[in-house]
Motif scaffolding. Sequence first.
Motif, short mmCIF file in Angstrom:
data_model
loop_
_atom_site.label_atom_id
_atom_site.label_comp_id
_atom_site.label_asym_id
_atom_site.label_seq_id
_atom_site.Cartn_x
_atom_site.Cartn_y
_atom_site.Cartn_z
N PHE A 143 22.63 46.47 43.11
CA PHE A 143 23.44 45.27 42.89
C PHE A 143 24.74 45.37 43.67
N ARG A 144 25.13 44.25 44.29
CA ARG A 144 26.41 44.16 44.99
C ARG A 144 27.10 42.87 44.58
N GLY A 145 28.41 42.93 44.47
CA GLY A 145 29.17 41.73 44.13
C GLY A 145 30.57 41.78 44.72
N ARG A 146 31.07 40.62 45.16
CA ARG A 146 32.42 40.50 45.72
C ARG A 146 33.07 39.25 45.16
N SER A 147 34.34 39.39 44.74
CA SER A 147 35.08 38.24 44.24
C SER A 147 36.55 38.41 44.57
N GLU A 148 37.20 37.29 44.91
CA GLU A 148 38.64 37.30 45.18
C GLU A 148 39.24 36.00 44.65
N ILE A 149 40.33 36.13 43.89
CA ILE A 149 41.05 34.97 43.34
C ILE A 149 42.47 35.01 43.88
N ASN A 150 42.94 33.88 44.44
CA ASN A 150 44.29 33.78 44.97
C ASN A 150 45.00 32.60 44.31
N THR A 151 46.27 32.80 44.00
CA THR A 151 47.08 31.71 43.48
C THR A 151 48.51 31.86 43.99
N THR B 181 43.83 38.69 42.88
CA THR B 181 42.99 39.67 42.19
C THR B 181 41.69 39.80 42.96
N ARG B 182 41.20 41.02 43.06
CA ARG B 182 39.95 41.27 43.76
C ARG B 182 39.05 42.13 42.89
N ARG B 183 37.75 41.87 42.99
CA ARG B 183 36.77 42.71 42.30
C ARG B 183 35.56 42.90 43.20
N GLN C 290 30.34 52.33 43.70
CA GLN C 290 31.62 52.11 44.36
C GLN C 290 32.17 50.78 43.84
N THR C 291 33.33 50.82 43.22
CA THR C 291 33.92 49.61 42.66
C THR C 291 35.40 49.54 43.02
N LEU C 292 35.90 48.32 43.03
CA LEU C 292 37.32 48.07 43.25
C LEU C 292 37.76 46.94 42.34
N ASP C 293 38.84 47.17 41.58
CA ASP C 293 39.53 46.12 40.84
C ASP C 293 41.00 46.20 41.20
#
Length: 443
Positions: A159-167, A178-180, A215-218
Amino acid sequence: MRCMSWLIGGLLVGCFFVSPAIAQDGGGPPRDPNEGDILFAGIPFNFLPPGARALAMGGTFIAIADDATAAEANPAGLTILSRPEVSVHYRSSSFQVEGVDLFAAFINDNYGDFARGFQPLIDPIITFEEDVNDIAFASYVHPFDRWTLSISYQQAVNFRGRSEINTTQPELVDFIRTRRQVDALVEYFALSGAAELTDWLSLGVSVRFSQADFQTLDELRSDFPRDFELDFGNLNFDDVLLLRSTLDGTDDDVTFNVGLLFNPNGTVSGGLVYKQGGSFVIDGMTTFVDCLPFECNESDGRFLGAFVFEEESDTAFELPDLIGGGLAWRPTDQVIVALDLNYLFYSNLDNGGGSEPIDDELEIHLGAEYTIFLERSGGDPVPIFLRAGAWTDPDHDGFRQIDSEQTHFTLGAGIVLGGLQIDAAGHFSDLVDEFLVSLVYRF
C-alpha cells in the motif's frame, strides 16, 4: 490578528513537548502519528486467500482449500492436491482510502472558532488514491502418500498513499502545510505441511517468516508564524516552525496458520483455521525545527542554523489475528456454494488513540461456482468456471469522522487446459478495486 500566528507557533512547540495522549474529539494536543494503532488501522490489510478462484467466490475458501493457496486459506486443504504444481498470482489494485490527517484535525478542532473569518478551516479528511501492481502469491506444492509439503510467498500488504493539505492566512501571509505519506509492505515466506488424519479429516500447519517494511512521514509546517515581515518589510529570510514524525525500517516475526478440513461425504465439507498476525517494531524519529529569521536559511529541505531537536520514537504494532470457519455445499458436480465467517481481532491495533474504539469484527463471506463442460471431439471436456461472491467489511478505522463500513462484490472465471489452469477475478468496493489473475501448472 497577529496572535493567530503566535498560536500556530505555540501549537507546533506544544505538539512536540506535550505528551501526545488525547484523542481527536476536540481539545488537547494531537496524537503522535507514529502511534501504531493510528497509523496502521486504516491501511487495507488483505486477509483474503491470495488466489483468483477464492477471490472470485467472495473470499470463501476455508472449506474448499483445494489449490496451493490453501497454505494461507486453510493449510489442511493441501492434502487434496494429488499432483505437484507451481503457481503464480498477479494482482493489480486501485485504492481510494479515506483517513484523518491528525495535525490538520488538531488545527481545525482547536483553532477553528478563533480563526473563522481570518483563516480558512482545514478539512482533516484525506484520501489516498494509488495504484499498486505486484505478485500476490507464488508457490510450489509436492504431495506424498498421505501428506503434502508446500513452500510459498505471499504479499499480504502492498500500500502507498500521499496527501498534502495547504492553507493560508491571507492578511498575515502565514502558510500552514500538513503532509502525510505511507509506504507499507508486509510479506510472508511460508513452509506448509498437511496430513490426512482419517479418510475424511486433515490437519495442516503453515510456519511463516513474516516481514514488515514501512516508510511513513507525518509533517506539520508553519511559514512566517512570527510575522516579522510586517515589521521589517519583505526581507529575504526564513521564519519556519516544523514538526515531523517518520518511520523507516523493517522488522520480522515468525507466525503460523493452523487449519482443519473435514469432508465426510463429498457433498458437504467444513473447515476451521487460526491465523496469527505477528508483532513488529519499526524505527522512527520525531523532529522539531525552529528556524528563526536572520539566523538560518532553508536549502533543499534542510535548515541551516536552525534549532533542531530530534528524538527516536520507534513504533510497535501487532497485526490482527483471525479465527475462521467455513462450510461448502456441492449439490451437484457442477455447483459449489460456500460460506465463511472470519472473526478479526482488529482490537490488536487499538491503543486508545482514535476518536472511537477499534473493535473486533466479524466478516461474512458468501460465494458460488458453476462449472460448464465444453465438449470437444477426440478429447476430454474442457471445464469452464463461472464465479461470484460478496462479503461484509465492518468499520474498523478508529475514527468517528469516517464510516469505512462497506460491502465487497466479486466476479470471476476460470478454465483448465490440460495441466494448466487459468483463473481471473475482479473485486469491487468503495475502498479498493482490484484484478487478480492466477496461473497454476500441474505436472
